[in-house]
Enzyme design. Structure first.
Site, PDB file in Angstrom:
ATOM      1  N   GLU A  25       0.976  -1.269   0.036  1.00 37.13           N
ATOM      2  CA  GLU A  25       0.175   0.183  -0.118  1.00 37.13           C
ATOM      3  C   GLU A  25       0.798   1.115   0.033  1.00 37.13           C
ATOM      4  O   GLU A  25       0.388   2.177  -0.552  1.00 37.13           O
ATOM      5  CB  GLU A  25      -0.939   0.134   1.292  1.00 37.13           C
ATOM      6  CG  GLU A  25      -2.004  -1.157   1.106  1.00 37.13           C
ATOM      7  CD  GLU A  25      -2.947  -1.057   2.316  1.00 37.13           C
ATOM      8  OE1 GLU A  25      -4.166  -0.602   2.341  1.00 37.13           O
ATOM      9  OE2 GLU A  25      -2.399  -1.362   3.456  1.00 37.13           O
ATOM     10  N   TYR A  57     -14.099  27.161  -0.634  1.00 41.54           N
ATOM     11  CA  TYR A  57     -13.919  25.672  -0.738  1.00 41.54           C
ATOM     12  C   TYR A  57     -13.076  25.521  -1.929  1.00 41.54           C
ATOM     13  O   TYR A  57     -12.713  24.236  -1.823  1.00 41.54           O
ATOM     14  CB  TYR A  57     -15.459  25.236  -1.003  1.00 41.54           C
ATOM     15  CG  TYR A  57     -16.106  25.949  -2.122  1.00 41.54           C
ATOM     16  CD1 TYR A  57     -15.741  25.722  -3.814  1.00 41.54           C
ATOM     17  CD2 TYR A  57     -17.260  26.896  -1.958  1.00 41.54           C
ATOM     18  CE1 TYR A  57     -16.638  26.189  -4.539  1.00 41.54           C
ATOM     19  CE2 TYR A  57     -18.018  27.287  -3.024  1.00 41.54           C
ATOM     20  CZ  TYR A  57     -17.646  26.948  -4.349  1.00 41.54           C
ATOM     21  OH  TYR A  57     -18.349  27.652  -5.111  1.00 41.54           O
ATOM     22  N   GLU A  77      -7.252   6.762  10.012  1.00 39.12           N
ATOM     23  CA  GLU A  77      -7.861   7.562  11.138  1.00 39.12           C
ATOM     24  C   GLU A  77      -6.733   8.449  11.186  1.00 39.12           C
ATOM     25  O   GLU A  77      -7.052   9.798  11.717  1.00 39.12           O
ATOM     26  CB  GLU A  77      -7.795   6.610  12.333  1.00 39.12           C
ATOM     27  CG  GLU A  77      -8.938   5.643  12.623  1.00 39.12           C
ATOM     28  CD  GLU A  77      -8.645   4.054  11.679  1.00 39.12           C
ATOM     29  OE1 GLU A  77      -7.718   4.206  10.904  1.00 39.12           O
ATOM     30  OE2 GLU A  77      -9.421   3.464  12.186  1.00 39.12           O
ATOM     31  N   LYS A 107     -11.592   4.745   1.700  1.00 42.81           N
ATOM     32  CA  LYS A 107     -10.529   3.932   1.069  1.00 42.81           C
ATOM     33  C   LYS A 107     -11.360   2.812   0.374  1.00 42.81           C
ATOM     34  O   LYS A 107     -11.389   1.659   1.072  1.00 42.81           O
ATOM     35  CB  LYS A 107      -9.641   3.361   2.269  1.00 42.81           C
ATOM     36  CG  LYS A 107      -8.570   2.595   2.100  1.00 42.81           C
ATOM     37  CD  LYS A 107      -7.631   2.177   2.970  1.00 42.81           C
ATOM     38  CE  LYS A 107      -6.475   1.462   2.518  1.00 42.81           C
ATOM     39  NZ  LYS A 107      -5.351   1.268   3.785  1.00 42.81           N
TER      40      LYS A 107
END
Length: 128
Positions: A25, A57, A77, A107
């Site tokens: 990963e 934004y 997290e 994810k």
């Protein structure tokens, strides 16, 4: 009276990140997507039609993509927390006050061995 419950939401901000607990990963990367809702008072900007009195934004999207591309982190997290902190920091000097935010990290290519559509982490943070 402030309308700090007004919300600006941007969904689907995506970039390649190198986050995960597995070596492949961090080596190969994968797409991460983040959705953010900013809580602020939009009345001053609406009354004057002045971009400087709201939370831009477009700038939010740039901060989010920069954070996705940072790291690497083992956990999404951690990505969520670091991204929230970067957003608060970015808007420290804004005319509009960022009161709180909701942030979801997606994810969808997580290394899970059964069929699934998405893995998400959602956090709510208020101005420190």
């Amino acid at each position: 009276m402030s309308n700090a419950r007004d919300a600006i939401t941007v969904t689907g901000m995506s970039a390649t990140g190198y986050h995960g607990v597995f070596d492949h990963e961090k080596r190969d990367g994968q797409e991460f997507t983040i959705d953010v809702t900013l809580y602020t008072d939009i009345q001053p900007a609406a009354a004057t039609d002045d971009l400087a009195l709201t939370l831009n934004y477009g700038e939010l999207a740039e901060v989010v993509v920069r954070e996705i591309q940072s790291g690497p982190y083992d956990l999404i997290e951690t990505l969520a927390e670091r991204t929230a902190a970067a957003i608060f920091s970015h808007y420290d000097d804004a005319a509009a006050r960022l009161v709180a935010l909701d942030l979801t990290v997606h994810k969808p290519q997580a290394p899970i061995t059964v069929p699934f559509r998405d893995v998400t982490i959602t956090i709510h943070r208020e101005r420190p």
